[in-house]
Motif scaffolding. Structure first.
Motif, PDB file in Angstrom:
ATOM      1  N   UNK A  56      15.514  32.171  12.643  1.00  0.00           N
ATOM      2  CA  UNK A  56      14.626  31.565  13.643  1.00  0.00           C
ATOM      3  C   UNK A  56      15.142  30.300  14.309  1.00  0.00           C
ATOM      4  N   UNK A  76      15.471  30.285  18.229  1.00  0.00           N
ATOM      5  CA  UNK A  76      14.918  29.182  19.029  1.00  0.00           C
ATOM      6  C   UNK A  76      15.947  28.628  20.022  1.00  0.00           C
ATOM      7  N   UNK A  88       9.271  29.516  27.023  1.00  0.00           N
ATOM      8  CA  UNK A  88       8.418  28.861  26.026  1.00  0.00           C
ATOM      9  C   UNK A  88       7.673  29.869  25.156  1.00  0.00           C
ATOM     10  N   UNK A 126      10.069  30.252  22.463  1.00  0.00           N
ATOM     11  CA  UNK A 126      10.144  29.096  21.556  1.00  0.00           C
ATOM     12  C   UNK A 126       8.929  29.071  20.626  1.00  0.00           C
ATOM     13  N   UNK A 153       9.451  31.522  17.914  1.00  0.00           N
ATOM     14  CA  UNK A 153      10.363  31.094  16.841  1.00  0.00           C
ATOM     15  C   UNK A 153       9.576  30.372  15.752  1.00  0.00           C
ATOM     16  N   UNK A 154       8.449  29.744  16.132  1.00  0.00           N
ATOM     17  CA  UNK A 154       7.611  29.058  15.146  1.00  0.00           C
ATOM     18  C   UNK A 154       6.630  30.012  14.473  1.00  0.00           C
ATOM     19  N   UNK A 192      17.829  21.358  13.030  1.00  0.00           N
ATOM     20  CA  UNK A 192      17.833  22.800  12.796  1.00  0.00           C
ATOM     21  C   UNK A 192      18.939  23.236  11.833  1.00  0.00           C
ATOM     22  N   UNK A 238       9.603  25.743   8.070  1.00  0.00           N
ATOM     23  CA  UNK A 238      10.339  26.109   9.279  1.00  0.00           C
ATOM     24  C   UNK A 238       9.553  25.862  10.568  1.00  0.00           C
ATOM     25  N   UNK A 239       8.288  26.360  10.675  1.00  0.00           N
ATOM     26  CA  UNK A 239       7.563  26.151  11.938  1.00  0.00           C
ATOM     27  C   UNK A 239       7.397  24.678  12.329  1.00  0.00           C
ATOM     28  N   UNK A 240       6.963  23.770  11.398  1.00  0.00           N
ATOM     29  CA  UNK A 240       6.860  22.368  11.832  1.00  0.00           C
ATOM     30  C   UNK A 240       8.212  21.771  12.229  1.00  0.00           C
ATOM     31  N   UNK A 274      10.781  23.376  13.635  1.00  0.00           N
ATOM     32  CA  UNK A 274      11.108  23.863  14.984  1.00  0.00           C
ATOM     33  C   UNK A 274      10.194  23.192  16.007  1.00  0.00           C
ATOM     34  N   UNK A 275       8.953  22.970  15.617  1.00  0.00           N
ATOM     35  CA  UNK A 275       8.001  22.307  16.515  1.00  0.00           C
ATOM     36  C   UNK A 275       8.481  20.903  16.883  1.00  0.00           C
ATOM     37  N   UNK A 288      11.188  21.227  19.336  1.00  0.00           N
ATOM     38  CA  UNK A 288      10.602  21.712  20.589  1.00  0.00           C
ATOM     39  C   UNK A 288       9.939  20.568  21.350  1.00  0.00           C
TER      40      UNK A 288
END
Lengths: 514, 56
Positions: free
Chosen positions: A97, A101, A281, A284, A287-288, B6, B43-45, B47-48, B51
Motif C-alpha cells: 500500500x 499510494x 485522490x 490515495x 491506499x488507506x 513510508x 498503515x492507514x494513519x 499514509x494519511x 497524504x
C-alpha cells in the motif's frame, strides 16, 4: 479416507443457499450494463467503466479483485502445511500500500491525460516502442491466464465440498454453467458487472470471516489453544515448518513479500481497477482503506491453524471448505461457499477484461488492424474476454491442477519483469526502449530458468545471501542490463525514440478535487 | 520529506528478526502474528499523514 465419505453426500441445504446468492449476482451482472449509463461500444466504457468509479466503488472493486478466491483457499492451505512461512501474505499486503499510494496516482494521471487503457499503452507512449508495448502486453496476458484458471479452481473446491463430486461430472458441469453465466454478463456489461457484484461478494466475505474468527476458535478453546495445537503438529511433522519462521526462511519470506507486492501492482487486473477510478485522490484514499482487506486475509490465513486444531481431514485447497463444513451449520456453510465462489467470479471477470484490453490495444490494433473504429475496438475486447475465459476453463477441466499452479507461480516472476519499464518510466525518461526490452528478455529467461532448475519453485539459494525469491533475482539482472544498455547507447550518441508524455502529465491536474 | 515515513512499514515488516518470536503473546497470539496485525492498523494513519503533507 473419511473425507471421501463426506463427499458422497450432496449437501442440499448448502447448495440451496449457494444457488440463491449465485442467482442474485447473475441478475446484478446483467443489470450493471445500465448502471452509470453510457455507450458500451467504447473500450474505455466497457473496459474501464468510463473511469468514473469513486472511492467506495473502487474500494469494493479493488478489494474484490486483488484478494481472490484462490488466495482465500491457497493461503490457509499453505499455512496449514508449513506454518509461519505462509504468512508472507501479511507483509506482502502491508508493503503493497505505500507503493500503491506513491505510484498509482502518477500512473492514473498520465493514463487519463493520454487516454491510455493499459500499462502497455503507457509503455508505448513513454518510450515510443511498439515492441516494448508488445512485451508488456504479452507478459500481462501470459501471467493472467493461469491466474484466471486458478480462480476456477477456487470454485471447483467449493463445488466438490458441497458434494457435487457424487454426481457424475457434477463439479465440472456446475463449473461450466457458472462460467458461461460469468462470460455472458462480462460480455454485455464489461467492468460494470464485477464492480456491482463486488459489493455483494465483499460484504459476504466479511460476514464469513468475522463469523469464522469468532465461532471456530471458541469451539477449539481459544486462540492460545489453536496456536498450541499447530505448534505441536509442526513439531511432530518436522522439516521447515513451525508457527515461527525457521532459520534460513527469513530472507525468502521477506523477498517473497516484497516481490509479490511489486508484481501485484503490475498485474492487468490491478491496473484495470486502478485506471477505472475517478481521480488520483480516489486512489490515495484507497491506499488507506484497502488494508482492511489485508486484515481479513490475515484472519483467513489463521484458518490454516484452526484446521490443524480441529483435526480436519483434508489436504491442500480442500482444507478451508472442509473446516467450514465441520464448524458451521449447513446453511451457513452454503453462505461461506457462495462468498468464496463469488470471490472467484469478480477477479476472473476483471482479469479477463484486463487481458482483453491488452490484446485489443497492444496486439490487435498495432499488428492486425490499425484503423479500428471505437465499436470494432470494443467488439474485439468483448470477444477476447470470452476466448480468455474459455481458455482458462479448458485448462482447468483438461489439464492437471499442478500445471495451473506452476504457471501462476511463474506468472508472478514474469509480471515483475515489466517493473522497470512501467515504474521507472513513471519517474524518469532516462531508460531507453531497447535497453528495457533487453532487460525484460534477460529477466524473463533467467527467472524461468532458475525456477525450472528448482523444480518450478519460487525461491533459489543464492550463495552468501540466502534463499531469495526468484522474481527479485531476475529483476536485479533485468535492471542491470537495462541500465548498462542505456548508458552505452547514450555514450554512442544513438537517437532516442519520441516520448509522447511531458513531465507535467504525471502530476495531479490543477483545480482537481483535493 | 514526509514521504520517507513510508519507508517505516518496509523496515518494520521485511526485517524479519524484529518480530520472529513468540513472546510477548497477546490474547493467545504469538508476537509474530499480533505484531503484523498491528501494522495493518498503523498503515492507514501513516499514509494519511503523508497524504495531508502533500496538500499543505
Amino acid at each position: 479416507m473419511s473425507g471421501a465419505a463426506a463427499n458422497t453426500i450432496v449437501h442440499w441445504t448448502a447448495w440451496t443457499v449457494f444457488a440463491f446468492f449465485f442467482a442474485l449476482v447473475t441478475v446484478l451482472g446483467f443489470v450493471a450494463a445500465r448502471w452509470k449509463k453510457a455507450d458500451l461500444d467504447h473500450l474505455h466504457e466497457w473496459g474501464l467503466g468510463g473511469r468514473r468509479f469513486g472511492t467506495v466503488i473502487t474500494w469494493f472493486l479493488l478489494g474484490g479483485d486483488m484478494y481472490t478466491a484462490y488466495t482465500m483457499v491457497a493461503v490457509p492451505a499453505l499455512v496449514f502445511a508449513v506454518g509461519a512461512y505462509g504468512f508472507f501474505a501479511m507483509p506482502y499486503t502491508i508493503v503493497a500500500f505505500p507503493i500503491f499510494f506513491l505510484l498509482m496516482p502518477r500512473l492514473w494521471n498520465v493514463c487519463r491525460r493520454h487516454e491510455y487503457v493499459t500499462l502497455a499503452d503507457f509503455a508505448q507512449g513513454r518510450y515510443g516502442s511498439h515492441w516494448l508495448a508488445l512485451a508488456v502486453a504479452l507478459t500481462g496476458v501470459l501471467a493472467t491466464m493461469p491466474y484466471i484458471a486458478l480462480q476456477l479452481v477456487g470454485m471447483q473446491v467449493v463445488f466438490a465440498a458441497m458434494g457435487f463430486g457424487a454426481l457424475a461430472n457434477g463439479a465440472e458441469i456446475a463449473l461450466i454453467v457458472a462460467f458461461v453465466v460469468l462470460a455472458l454478463y462480462t460480455y454485455t456489461s464489461g467492468l460494470r458487472a464485477p464492480a456491482m457484484i463486488a459489493f455483494v461478494k465483499d460484504a459476504m466475505v466479511y460476514v464469513f470471516v468475522i463469523a469464522a474468527v469468532i465461532v471456530i476458535p471458541a469451539q477449539l478453546g481459544g486462540y492460545g489453544a489453536v496456536f498450541a495445537a499447530a505448534s505441536h503438529a509442526f513439531a511432530a511433522k518436522g522439516g521447515a515448518t513451525g508457527i515461527l519462521l525457521q532459520p534460513g526462511q527469513g530472507m525468502a519470506f521477506a523477498s517473497l513479500a516484497l516481490g509479490s507486492a511489486m508484481a501485484l501492482l503490475l498485474y492487468p487486473h490491478t491496473s484495470t481497477g486502478v485506471l477505472a477510478a475517478s481521480s488520483p485522490d480516489t486512489l490515495r484514499r484507497n491506499a488507506m482503506l484497502l488494508p482492511a482487506y489485508s486484515v481479513a486475509l490475515g484472519l483467513i490465513a489463521l484458518m490454516g491453524y484452526m484446521a490443524i486444531a480441529a483435526h480436519v481431514d483434508a489436504k491442500g485447497t480442500a482444507v478451508v471448505p472442509a473446516l467450514i463444513l465441520k464448524s458451521f451449520p449447513e446453511w451457513f456453510a452454503g453462505f461461506c461457499f457462495a462468498a468464496i465462489a463469488l470471490g472467484a467470479l469478480v477477479p476472473a471477470a476483471i482479469m479477463s477484461i484486463g487481458a482483453a484490453n491488452l490484446v485489443t490495444r497492444n496486439i490487435w490494433r498495432p499488428y492486425v488492424n490499425r484503423n479500428m473504429t471505437a465499436k470494432q475496438e470494443s467488439t474485439v475486447a468483448k470477444v477476447t474476454s470470452l476466448v480468455v475465459k474459455f481458455g482458462a476453463l479448458l485448462f482447468v477441466v483438461f489439464l492437471p491442477l499442478e500445471f495451473a499452479i506452476n504457471l501462476q507461480l511463474l506468472g508472478g516472476i514474469w509480471m515483475l519483469q515489466v517493473f522497470p519499464a512501467i515504474v521507472f518510466g513513471l519517474y524518469t525518461p532516462w531508460f531507453r526502449a531497447n535497453a528495457l526490452l533487453a532487460g525484460w528478455a534477460v529477466g524473463m529467461t533467467l527467472g524461468t530458468a532458475l525456477s525450472w532448475m528448482q523444480g518450478v519453485k519460487p525461491t533459489y539459494p543464492v550463495p552468501c545471501v540466502g534463499t531469495v525469491y526468484i522474481g527479485m533475482i531476475a529483476l536485479v539482472a533485468n535492471v542491470l542490463v537495462a541500465a548498462m544498455f542505456t548508458a552505452v547507447s547514450d555514450l554512442l550518441g544513438r537517437a532516442r525514440k519520441g516520448d509522447a508524455t511531458a513531465a507535467g502529465d504525471y502530476a495531479d491536474a490543477r483545480g482537481a478535487a483535493g | 520529506m514526509r514521504r520517507l515515513l513510508l519507508l517505516i512499514p518496509f523496515v518494520a515488516t521485511l526485517v524479519v528478526p524484529f518480530y520472529n518470536r513468540a513472546e510477548p503473546a497477546l490474547l493467545g497470539f504469538p508476537f509474530f502474528y499480533w505484531y503484523l496485525f498491528v501494522w495493518l492498523f498503523l498503515l492507514p494513519p501513516l499514509i494519511w499523514l503523508v497524504h495531508r503533507g502533500r496538500r499543505a
